[in-house]
Design a protein around this motif. Structure first.
Motif, PDB file in Angstrom:
ATOM      1  N   UNK A 410      -8.049  28.593  -9.523  1.00  0.00           N
ATOM      2  CA  UNK A 410      -8.808  29.528  -8.691  1.00  0.00           C
ATOM      3  C   UNK A 410      -8.347  30.962  -8.859  1.00  0.00           C
ATOM      4  N   UNK A 411      -7.041  31.130  -8.966  1.00  0.00           N
ATOM      5  CA  UNK A 411      -6.514  32.480  -9.150  1.00  0.00           C
ATOM      6  C   UNK A 411      -6.947  33.046 -10.509  1.00  0.00           C
ATOM      7  N   UNK A 412      -7.008  32.188 -11.513  1.00  0.00           N
ATOM      8  CA  UNK A 412      -7.436  32.662 -12.833  1.00  0.00           C
ATOM      9  C   UNK A 412      -8.907  33.032 -12.850  1.00  0.00           C
ATOM     10  N   UNK A 413      -9.682  32.417 -11.934  1.00  0.00           N
ATOM     11  CA  UNK A 413     -11.118  32.708 -11.898  1.00  0.00           C
ATOM     12  C   UNK A 413     -11.427  33.993 -11.132  1.00  0.00           C
ATOM     13  N   UNK A 414     -10.376  34.652 -10.582  1.00  0.00           N
ATOM     14  CA  UNK A 414     -10.573  35.936  -9.928  1.00  0.00           C
ATOM     15  C   UNK A 414     -10.491  35.900  -8.427  1.00  0.00           C
ATOM     16  N   UNK A 415     -10.175  34.707  -7.853  1.00  0.00           N
ATOM     17  CA  UNK A 415     -10.028  34.636  -6.394  1.00  0.00           C
ATOM     18  C   UNK A 415      -8.723  35.307  -6.010  1.00  0.00           C
ATOM     19  N   UNK A 416      -8.795  36.086  -4.969  1.00  0.00           N
ATOM     20  CA  UNK A 416      -7.609  36.826  -4.563  1.00  0.00           C
ATOM     21  C   UNK A 416      -6.869  36.136  -3.438  1.00  0.00           C
ATOM     22  N   UNK A 417      -5.759  35.503  -3.693  1.00  0.00           N
ATOM     23  CA  UNK A 417      -4.919  34.876  -2.651  1.00  0.00           C
ATOM     24  C   UNK A 417      -3.529  34.744  -3.235  1.00  0.00           C
ATOM     25  N   UNK A 418      -2.608  34.525  -2.316  1.00  0.00           N
ATOM     26  CA  UNK A 418      -1.204  34.391  -2.718  1.00  0.00           C
ATOM     27  C   UNK A 418      -0.956  32.912  -3.061  1.00  0.00           C
ATOM     28  N   UNK A 419      -0.836  32.654  -4.310  1.00  0.00           N
ATOM     29  CA  UNK A 419      -0.701  31.263  -4.807  1.00  0.00           C
ATOM     30  C   UNK A 419       0.568  30.596  -4.280  1.00  0.00           C
ATOM     31  N   UNK A 420       1.672  31.284  -4.292  1.00  0.00           N
ATOM     32  CA  UNK A 420       2.948  30.723  -3.858  1.00  0.00           C
ATOM     33  C   UNK A 420       2.931  30.402  -2.376  1.00  0.00           C
ATOM     34  N   UNK A 421       2.301  31.341  -1.599  1.00  0.00           N
ATOM     35  CA  UNK A 421       2.260  31.125  -0.155  1.00  0.00           C
ATOM     36  C   UNK A 421       1.421  29.911   0.198  1.00  0.00           C
ATOM     37  N   UNK A 422       0.266  29.781  -0.433  1.00  0.00           N
ATOM     38  CA  UNK A 422      -0.605  28.644  -0.139  1.00  0.00           C
ATOM     39  C   UNK A 422       0.020  27.336  -0.617  1.00  0.00           C
ATOM     40  N   UNK A 423       0.699  27.372  -1.745  1.00  0.00           N
ATOM     41  CA  UNK A 423       1.354  26.165  -2.237  1.00  0.00           C
ATOM     42  C   UNK A 423       2.465  25.730  -1.293  1.00  0.00           C
ATOM     43  N   UNK A 424       3.221  26.708  -0.777  1.00  0.00           N
ATOM     44  CA  UNK A 424       4.286  26.376   0.173  1.00  0.00           C
ATOM     45  C   UNK A 424       3.724  25.818   1.458  1.00  0.00           C
ATOM     46  N   UNK A 425       2.594  26.357   1.913  1.00  0.00           N
ATOM     47  CA  UNK A 425       1.993  25.856   3.158  1.00  0.00           C
ATOM     48  C   UNK A 425       1.425  24.457   2.966  1.00  0.00           C
ATOM     49  N   UNK A 426       1.030  24.102   1.724  1.00  0.00           N
ATOM     50  CA  UNK A 426       0.437  22.782   1.482  1.00  0.00           C
ATOM     51  C   UNK A 426       1.478  21.671   1.408  1.00  0.00           C
ATOM     52  N   UNK A 427       2.738  22.075   1.135  1.00  0.00           N
ATOM     53  CA  UNK A 427       3.777  21.033   0.962  1.00  0.00           C
ATOM     54  C   UNK A 427       3.944  20.166   2.212  1.00  0.00           C
TER      55      UNK A 427
END
Length: 449
Positions: A410-427
């Motif tokens: 999603x980030x590569x497709x141009x969506x703007x979000x913090x990848x690390x933050x969302x990954x940490x919240x998903x754990x």
């Protein structure tokens, strides 16, 4: 009062249906005629005075019927008389020089040879059997049990131990007044030089039918008393074996009662089984003989009653002699039979006791095995729980990796979000979801177990 004419009475019979067999159309039992004829199979012989008889009782054990029939047919062919039918249990025929009365019983057959003529010699010097072909006699099948000569003559008031001594080879005679005192019976109940026993019957008052019945009872007494005592030697042999078994059973019972680790229950059970087999073998060998002894003894007592004896002064009666000598033998057979049954029950109880003990040992071993299995199940459960914990971590790790790939795409497709933050919240969300899903599946699988 007006009388009814005889002609009218005769005319009344015209109203009845035509006479015909009452049994017509009925289904008759196949044994009906045989049951009726059974009462007349062994009629008493009409015996004149004087007469000589020779009686043989030969044991065949329920076999050899064809050989007996063949020999009877052969004898009839020799003298030109009608032979008996194969199914006849009794046969009587006059052969000229002698008459033959043959009867077949359960385990023996009797051959009674009769000669009705005045004798010129001393009693028992010539007998009825002397007229029978020798080669035919030695061919009779089976084992000889009873052999007796009977002399029937007129009454003699001077019968005494001294006058009868030569008749019975100086053996002490036994005698009584039979048929309510109208006849006398004398015998020694011993074998003489020719291998036969002897009976002397004296009377002047009996009819031929009464005399025939009396002599028939005398012959049956001699036959059945020997057949009854056949069980005594067997009882003595069985009793010796039972004494040994009794001692072994006592020792075995003591060993069963003691806790002896040096002797296994399997060994004791094998000994009990071997003893039970020996007892059953003894029962198989002796049951029929002991039962036959009881049956023959009942017949003997009945025949003794039918003699209607009266005591002759100074002499023991035939019935008293037989009761005194045969009763102990019959009681011995009964005692051995009861002892055999008692030992059989004791062996059965010992076997049951030992089997109970073996079952208790087996149950204890099963309980120990179940405890061991329970421990193994608990260990396996602990291991399974440990594996489940590791599997939650592994599944969560791979789920987070998938989420990371999705967030990266999603980030590569141009969506703007913090990848690390969302990954940490998903754990924590993934770990919790996997944990509760695993527990739910575990509960459903082990529900009711």
């Amino acid at each position: 009062m007006n009388e009814v004419p005889i002609t009218s009475r005769a005319n009344d019979t015209d109203s009845f249906p035509e006479s015909r067999p009452v049994l017509a159309g009925w289904r008759l039992h196949p044994m009906r005629e045989r049951l009726y004829s059974e009462l007349h199979n062994r009629p008493f012989h009409l015996l004149e005075n004087p007469a000589q008889l020779s009686h043989l009782a030969i044991q065949h054990g329920g076999k050899l019927q064809e050989r007996e029939q063949a020999l009877l047919t052969d004898l009839c062919d020799r003298f030109g008389v009608v032979a008996p039918a194969d199914s006849m249990p009794c046969f009587h025929q006059d052969f000229g020089l002698f008459s033959l009365r043959w009867e077949r019983h359960m385990e023996f057959s009797t051959y009674t040879f009769i000669r009705q003529a005045a004798r010129r010699e001393a009693p028992f010097q010539k007998n009825a059997i002397d007229a029978v072909p020798r080669d035919w006699l030695v061919s009779l099948p089976g084992e000889l049990v009873a052999a007796v000569h009977v002399e029937v003559e007129g009454a003699s008031a001077g019968n005494s131990s001294e006058s009868l001594a030569p008749v019975f080879d100086n053996m002490l005679p036994v005698g009584s007044a039979a048929s309510a005192g109208r006849a006398q019976i004398w015998t020694s109940f011993k074998l003489h030089g020719d291998g036969f026993g002897r009976f002397l019957v004296c009377d002047d008052e009996l009819t031929p039918a009464q005399r025939g019945r009396l002599v028939q009872r005398v012959l049956e007494l001699e036959t059945y008393r020997l057949m009854a005592t056949l069980g005594l030697p067997l009882a003595q042999e069985v009793n010796e074996v039972l004494t040994q078994l009794d001692q072994q059973l006592k020792q075995l019972t003591t060993r069963i009662a003691q806790v002896n680790l040096s002797v296994s229950d399997r060994q004791l059970l094998a000994e009990v089984s071997s003893m039970a087999a020996r007892v059953e073998d003894l029962r198989t060998q002796s049951n029929y003989r002991f039962a036959a002894t009881r049956a023959y003894y009942d017949v003997i007592r009945q025949r003794m009653e039918e003699l209607r004896e009266q005591e002759v002064s100074g002499h023991l009666t035939v019935g008293a002699f037989l009761r005194r000598r045969i009763s102990p033998a019959v009681k011995t057979c009964r005692a051995v039979e009861n002892r055999l049954e008692s030992i059989s029950r004791r062996v059965a109880r010992a076997s049951e006791l030992l089997r109970t003990r073996v079952e208790l040992v087996v149950q204890e071993q099963n309980q120990t095995l179940m405890k061991t299995m329970n421990r193994r199940v608990r260990v396996q459960l602990r291991l399974q729980q440990t594996v489940e914990g590791l599997s939650v971590a592994a599944i969560s790790y791979y789920a987070i990796q998938l989420i990371d790939l999705i967030l990266g795409a999603g980030q590569a497709s141009g969506l703007g979000y913090d990848r690390e933050l969302m990954l940490g919240a998903a754990v924590p969300v993934v770990i919790s979801t996997v944990f509760f899903a695993t527990r739910l599946i575990h509960k459903r699988l082990f529900k009711g177990v």
